[in-house]
Design a protein around this motif. Sequence first.
Motif, PDB file in Angstrom:
ATOM      1  N   PHE A 192     -11.588   3.724  -0.775  1.00  0.00           N
ATOM      2  CA  PHE A 192     -12.558   4.410   0.075  1.00  0.00           C
ATOM      3  C   PHE A 192     -11.978   5.427   1.029  1.00  0.00           C
ATOM      4  O   PHE A 192     -12.697   6.240   1.565  1.00  0.00           O
ATOM      5  CB  PHE A 192     -13.547   3.460   0.762  1.00  0.00           C
ATOM      6  CG  PHE A 192     -12.991   2.323   1.545  1.00  0.00           C
ATOM      7  CD1 PHE A 192     -13.269   1.033   1.156  1.00  0.00           C
ATOM      8  CD2 PHE A 192     -12.230   2.519   2.682  1.00  0.00           C
ATOM      9  CE1 PHE A 192     -12.798  -0.042   1.893  1.00  0.00           C
ATOM     10  CE2 PHE A 192     -11.767   1.459   3.418  1.00  0.00           C
ATOM     11  CZ  PHE A 192     -12.041   0.168   3.024  1.00  0.00           C
ATOM     12  N   SER A 193     -10.670   5.424   1.200  1.00  0.00           N
ATOM     13  CA  SER A 193     -10.094   6.449   2.080  1.00  0.00           C
ATOM     14  C   SER A 193      -9.639   7.667   1.294  1.00  0.00           C
ATOM     15  O   SER A 193      -9.151   8.626   1.861  1.00  0.00           O
ATOM     16  CB  SER A 193      -8.883   5.888   2.832  1.00  0.00           C
ATOM     17  OG  SER A 193      -7.774   5.813   1.973  1.00  0.00           O
TER      18      SER A 193
ATOM     19  N   ALA B 239     -10.259  -7.662   3.612  1.00  0.00           N
ATOM     20  CA  ALA B 239      -9.494  -6.539   3.072  1.00  0.00           C
ATOM     21  C   ALA B 239     -10.210  -5.237   3.405  1.00  0.00           C
ATOM     22  O   ALA B 239      -9.595  -4.261   3.854  1.00  0.00           O
ATOM     23  CB  ALA B 239      -9.319  -6.685   1.560  1.00  0.00           C
TER      24      ALA B 239
ATOM     25  N   TYR C   9     -18.145   5.354   3.995  1.00  0.00           N
ATOM     26  CA  TYR C   9     -16.852   5.332   4.680  1.00  0.00           C
ATOM     27  C   TYR C   9     -16.870   6.301   5.863  1.00  0.00           C
ATOM     28  O   TYR C   9     -16.486   5.944   6.981  1.00  0.00           O
ATOM     29  CB  TYR C   9     -15.747   5.691   3.697  1.00  0.00           C
ATOM     30  CG  TYR C   9     -14.367   5.719   4.293  1.00  0.00           C
ATOM     31  CD1 TYR C   9     -13.786   4.567   4.807  1.00  0.00           C
ATOM     32  CD2 TYR C   9     -13.635   6.900   4.350  1.00  0.00           C
ATOM     33  CE1 TYR C   9     -12.526   4.584   5.356  1.00  0.00           C
ATOM     34  CE2 TYR C   9     -12.367   6.922   4.888  1.00  0.00           C
ATOM     35  CZ  TYR C   9     -11.812   5.773   5.395  1.00  0.00           C
ATOM     36  OH  TYR C   9     -10.560   5.793   5.942  1.00  0.00           O
TER      37      TYR C   9
ATOM     38  N   TYR D 292       0.828  -1.194   0.000  1.00  0.00           N
ATOM     39  CA  TYR D 292       0.000   0.000   0.000  1.00  0.00           C
ATOM     40  C   TYR D 292       0.873   1.258   0.000  1.00  0.00           C
ATOM     41  O   TYR D 292       0.625   2.192  -0.747  1.00  0.00           O
ATOM     42  CB  TYR D 292      -0.948   0.012   1.199  1.00  0.00           C
ATOM     43  CG  TYR D 292      -1.814   1.231   1.189  1.00  0.00           C
ATOM     44  CD1 TYR D 292      -2.762   1.405   0.188  1.00  0.00           C
ATOM     45  CD2 TYR D 292      -1.654   2.237   2.130  1.00  0.00           C
ATOM     46  CE1 TYR D 292      -3.533   2.535   0.133  1.00  0.00           C
ATOM     47  CE2 TYR D 292      -2.427   3.369   2.091  1.00  0.00           C
ATOM     48  CZ  TYR D 292      -3.368   3.511   1.084  1.00  0.00           C
ATOM     49  OH  TYR D 292      -4.117   4.652   1.033  1.00  0.00           O
TER      50      TYR D 292
ATOM     51  N   THR E 176      -6.165  -5.431  -0.549  1.00  0.00           N
ATOM     52  CA  THR E 176      -6.443  -4.674   0.672  1.00  0.00           C
ATOM     53  C   THR E 176      -6.058  -3.209   0.490  1.00  0.00           C
ATOM     54  O   THR E 176      -6.818  -2.296   0.810  1.00  0.00           O
ATOM     55  CB  THR E 176      -5.649  -5.272   1.858  1.00  0.00           C
ATOM     56  OG1 THR E 176      -6.047  -6.632   2.027  1.00  0.00           O
ATOM     57  CG2 THR E 176      -5.907  -4.512   3.147  1.00  0.00           C
ATOM     58  N   GLY E 177      -4.862  -3.000  -0.059  1.00  0.00           N
ATOM     59  CA  GLY E 177      -4.397  -1.640  -0.309  1.00  0.00           C
ATOM     60  C   GLY E 177      -5.303  -0.897  -1.265  1.00  0.00           C
ATOM     61  O   GLY E 177      -5.616   0.277  -1.061  1.00  0.00           O
ATOM     62  N   LEU E 178      -5.749  -1.576  -2.303  1.00  0.00           N
ATOM     63  CA  LEU E 178      -6.611  -0.910  -3.277  1.00  0.00           C
ATOM     64  C   LEU E 178      -7.964  -0.551  -2.671  1.00  0.00           C
ATOM     65  O   LEU E 178      -8.481   0.545  -2.889  1.00  0.00           O
ATOM     66  CB  LEU E 178      -6.812  -1.808  -4.500  1.00  0.00           C
ATOM     67  CG  LEU E 178      -5.604  -1.904  -5.421  1.00  0.00           C
ATOM     68  CD1 LEU E 178      -5.881  -2.880  -6.553  1.00  0.00           C
ATOM     69  CD2 LEU E 178      -5.277  -0.523  -6.004  1.00  0.00           C
ATOM     70  N   PHE E 179      -8.531  -1.496  -1.906  1.00  0.00           N
ATOM     71  CA  PHE E 179      -9.806  -1.189  -1.252  1.00  0.00           C
ATOM     72  C   PHE E 179      -9.643   0.019  -0.343  1.00  0.00           C
ATOM     73  O   PHE E 179     -10.414   0.957  -0.390  1.00  0.00           O
ATOM     74  CB  PHE E 179     -10.301  -2.384  -0.434  1.00  0.00           C
ATOM     75  CG  PHE E 179     -11.184  -3.313  -1.197  1.00  0.00           C
ATOM     76  CD1 PHE E 179     -12.475  -2.943  -1.529  1.00  0.00           C
ATOM     77  CD2 PHE E 179     -10.723  -4.552  -1.614  1.00  0.00           C
ATOM     78  CE1 PHE E 179     -13.306  -3.797  -2.236  1.00  0.00           C
ATOM     79  CE2 PHE E 179     -11.542  -5.412  -2.329  1.00  0.00           C
ATOM     80  CZ  PHE E 179     -12.835  -5.038  -2.650  1.00  0.00           C
ATOM     81  N   TYR E 180      -8.588  -0.025   0.459  1.00  0.00           N
ATOM     82  CA  TYR E 180      -8.389   1.093   1.372  1.00  0.00           C
ATOM     83  C   TYR E 180      -8.165   2.390   0.589  1.00  0.00           C
ATOM     84  O   TYR E 180      -8.739   3.433   0.902  1.00  0.00           O
ATOM     85  CB  TYR E 180      -7.218   0.834   2.318  1.00  0.00           C
ATOM     86  CG  TYR E 180      -7.036   1.974   3.267  1.00  0.00           C
ATOM     87  CD1 TYR E 180      -8.000   2.245   4.227  1.00  0.00           C
ATOM     88  CD2 TYR E 180      -5.931   2.810   3.183  1.00  0.00           C
ATOM     89  CE1 TYR E 180      -7.875   3.309   5.081  1.00  0.00           C
ATOM     90  CE2 TYR E 180      -5.804   3.885   4.044  1.00  0.00           C
ATOM     91  CZ  TYR E 180      -6.767   4.129   4.990  1.00  0.00           C
ATOM     92  OH  TYR E 180      -6.652   5.203   5.819  1.00  0.00           O
ATOM     93  N   GLY E 181      -7.329   2.303  -0.429  1.00  0.00           N
ATOM     94  CA  GLY E 181      -7.072   3.479  -1.268  1.00  0.00           C
ATOM     95  C   GLY E 181      -8.355   4.030  -1.859  1.00  0.00           C
ATOM     96  O   GLY E 181      -8.563   5.241  -1.902  1.00  0.00           O
TER      97      GLY E 181
END
Lengths: 320, 320, 320, 320
Positions: free
Chosen positions: C156-157, D146, D53, B153, C149-154
């Motif tokens: 929506f965050s 994730a 979110y 990430y 995981t990184g993409l999902f977080y990226g």
Amino acid sequence: MNIFNKINTNAASSSNTGFGTNASSYGGRFINKDGTANIKKRGMPFFSRISWYHTLLNLPRWKFISLLFIFFASINFVFAGLYYLIGIEYLDGIDPSGSAWLKFSKAYFFSAQTFTTVGYGHISPSGILTSALAAGEALTGLLSFAIATGLFYGRFSRPKAFIKFSDNALIAPYKGMTAFMVRMAPYKNTNLIDANSRMTLGMSIEENGAMVNKFYTLKLEMYEINSLSLSWTLVHPIDEDSPFYGFNDADFATIEGEVILYLKAFDDLFSSSVAVSTSYTFEEIFYGGKFEMMYTESEDNTRTILHLDKINSFKKVALN
Amino acid sequence: MNIFNKINTNAASSSNTGFGTNASSYGGRFINKDGTANIKKRGMPFFSRISWYHTLLNLPRWKFISLLFIFFASINFVFAGLYYLIGIEYLDGIDPSGSAWLKFSKAYFFSAQTFTTVGYGHISPSGILTSALAAGEALTGLLSFAIATGLFYGRFSRPKAFIKFSDNALIAPYKGMTAFMVRMAPYKNTNLIDANSRMTLGMSIEENGAMVNKFYTLKLEMYEINSLSLSWTLVHPIDEDSPFYGFNDADFATIEGEVILYLKAFDDLFSSSVAVSTSYTFEEIFYGGKFEMMYTESEDNTRTILHLDKINSFKKVALN
Amino acid sequence: MNIFNKINTNAASSSNTGFGTNASSYGGRFINKDGTANIKKRGMPFFSRISWYHTLLNLPRWKFISLLFIFFASINFVFAGLYYLIGIEYLDGIDPSGSAWLKFSKAYFFSAQTFTTVGYGHISPSGILTSALAAGEALTGLLSFAIATGLFYGRFSRPKAFIKFSDNALIAPYKGMTAFMVRMAPYKNTNLIDANSRMTLGMSIEENGAMVNKFYTLKLEMYEINSLSLSWTLVHPIDEDSPFYGFNDADFATIEGEVILYLKAFDDLFSSSVAVSTSYTFEEIFYGGKFEMMYTESEDNTRTILHLDKINSFKKVALN
Amino acid sequence: MNIFNKINTNAASSSNTGFGTNASSYGGRFINKDGTANIKKRGMPFFSRISWYHTLLNLPRWKFISLLFIFFASINFVFAGLYYLIGIEYLDGIDPSGSAWLKFSKAYFFSAQTFTTVGYGHISPSGILTSALAAGEALTGLLSFAIATGLFYGRFSRPKAFIKFSDNALIAPYKGMTAFMVRMAPYKNTNLIDANSRMTLGMSIEENGAMVNKFYTLKLEMYEINSLSLSWTLVHPIDEDSPFYGFNDADFATIEGEVILYLKAFDDLFSSSVAVSTSYTFEEIFYGGKFEMMYTESEDNTRTILHLDKINSFKKVALN
């Protein structure tokens, strides 16, 4: 001795430091060496006063890792206890004729295999209760690792200014007068740009019969630089407007005071502003010193070498 | 030849570059082409000087992936060795009558299945020691993947300014005089707004018998633009206040100097400021050139095409 | 018709827009409705021009999820093929006497169970090659999920300004004269503070026989507000200094031009600055309209209701 | 009573608050105590108006955890139903002669073991359909984790200003006149620097026969401090330029008004700006009070103690 009379009345005091002015309510230094405020909070429950995320991010690495292993060992203990209570006969693959200790240890490792979702399957749950508990443990395990993932990322992605400050501040000769000097250097392979600094002097002095905290902004000869890749010496010239004007060796030894230093810069890699602070009490000021150059040309003349071990090296000089 | 006499005395020197002024301690250029400082750090242990997070983020992709696979292969080797030492008979499902090599390889793959938490279960641990080791390995595996997740990430979410600079700076005709010009263009599908630039000239010159580094701010005709989506040519007019005033072709060829360029912009998608820098030594300055337009109208007249391969294309022009 | 003569000569032109001035190299509008630059990049390989992280972050949700499932299905196909090639007899638990298709499908599901690290174990690898491949697949699977995981977080965050702009800009009556007005409103449960806006007019006009792009800053009656929680109408008064001064209904219909709008604000929850932009061509300007109020008091008098469906509602008014 | 006549005509009104001026369309207070705008959005579908979110980040901890467990329980129910529909005979390891309820519960736990990727394997899928569903479930499970990982990280890494405000604002004696005072204190182990504040007064008053919202900037004696580690009392001196000039106890009791407060600071640990706001209606203003000191020296004289429970403690004073 009346300290107040020593302070240059030309020096402009600074009121927006955020520190209180009531000196009798104050104990110790304003800012610790590591830049944190020297303040203890009370009057709220411990857990409301603590940001556990901040706390876990600031733990030393080995403590953090140990904590994770201890947590893992403990939570498996709890789950193993529950499996044992429900009945070891609901864990297929465990020989029910073994000793209690053996059966518990097998429940314990079944728990570990569930929590980590390894799930070899040589032991498997049966019965509603044990199956549901195992499902819940697997979920708990995954969520725990979700949290651990976040903490690891938070720990190493946290923007930090990797700056070393000289242990001592110096009163050094400077353009025919003297100056207060502090040296800093970046010590990691990061790239800091647009660095700016601010220096504040804080002293507890008597005013109208009461002890008050007085603060003075120390003007810097240069407070902003484009790129902080070499060492940087902050220079506060002790001119007629400086609160230090007229201070001699003995004054720094007897008066109690503290110079607080803030640094902000933009870290190229994190693409984020980073801030760091520290402070020097008068005891940490060396009267009559001059920093020695800490960078040299490389042997092949193609690079400049920054000698981080020289950050504190200075030679003594006599000040008139 | 006395370089110093060539420098325009009207030009205001700049002191807050963050570079040192002692030229004899300096080697090579100030800033590398890729924007990093041309400085080597010494005097602290390697691992204290290195931010491993920064280092892993800057590794080329294939090196980073290879490192992960090598780490995986190695750590399984270590764990397989431990399982082997404890005794292969504690791994149910491995035929103890096989060759040492076969048994080790099975322990190795059991380790891999545990570390990744696949845990097929055709091999499973028995005995306290092996079970505990397997539990520890599963935990280590999950924490390692937590770290890998963070690194992935960190690598791709890291805000970066995808900017291409022209290989050469030009001395070009400009409004009846000449100007120092550099061209840049964004080359990815990102959106940069509020871009601003800063240019500094650095030269080692003789002053009072000693070599010193002198720095000059190069004033830009326009240093800030609202949106950086086309190419942007930075223009420093060589007027009476420019340190380049009076320089001719031969001067750029013989004098040693370097123009340092900083760019900061706001990236719409990352919602973050990004910064990038580069530098041009005098050898990289072409005297008498003019950048050719690098954008055209699309064939259907509805869009503008930015030709990134033309960033370096210029035509020679005679300067009087 | 000579457009140039229509433009108010008092209006100060703006040069730092970042758009090129060579109108004949320009096609279509400057900025698309969604705020992206109307520019196509060429002259570099596709994959160098693309930030795949930006691209995956901008994919619609269903496309992103589909992509993940397609990737999962495909990579299992590849691994299943490899297991099949090595020999199905190395996968314990698969009946080697079945049809080729059945055996392949079982290898496929074994692959899926390995990639996701479920590892039921009713099929398990044997032999060095198949075991090693399975270990490699489990690692690949975990790293893929690290990336996911990184993409999902990226996704929506990622800080975003959830702002709706009115479809049309209006020329509306304003304090005895007219003004150019655009309306915006935040449409999600976010909290924007310190919002500031900037408006630029761009037109292609004839100057000295050549078509050039001219840009003018449109001064706003108020360009900054403390909190953007209600609707905000940006007002550019068409006074003597406005480039629109003297424009009538027919001019907006015949002249080609575009008003570009930038907005920046600080999002309370993301603790990040967010930026958004859009543009209005002259065809999207309605001459003679007045926005209708889009907020009302709630029935119980305790809150204010913002009616997002009214963002475009305006009533026609005659302008003298 | 004509409120308008009470307002000091010297006070400069403020127009860039972002609140509407049409008082008759307004209900209740401008800003809630917790700093959110007191506005309800309508006219768009619920899910377009909600940033899920933001919503999940703002959920209380126990609600968020419960939601995860409920989601886990529900999705397993769905998958168990699908396995059951396809046929329990495709799940090897489940005794087909058991009761429907027993078989469903086993399918349920098989689902949980697949979703969490534990995969003990005492139950395993056979047949294309069940195997494919299990593969899909494992993928769904991993992607769900994730997302959960991202949410956990988003929740605890979200920069927040942990600031406590005094429940009441005071009208207190100040340098021979009076001042409007509010107190705040940081209550967690974070380090805030460069804090700055802004105060705005909002009132609904009659103007030319219509009710309008009027806003005034309240000038602060000090609006910026270097470090916010102790308590900070914001002081608006009620001098001749204050809109409160001439207000007495009865005026604050009868007039409806609201003081809105914004604070922005830089958090050292998050390396991010954080913002917080709150508001005080006139009912929350205490006329004639004086905050009591909330910090003392520690017993060993080495630290300063900040007593967070004293944030609201003030003593009554008579104002002439």
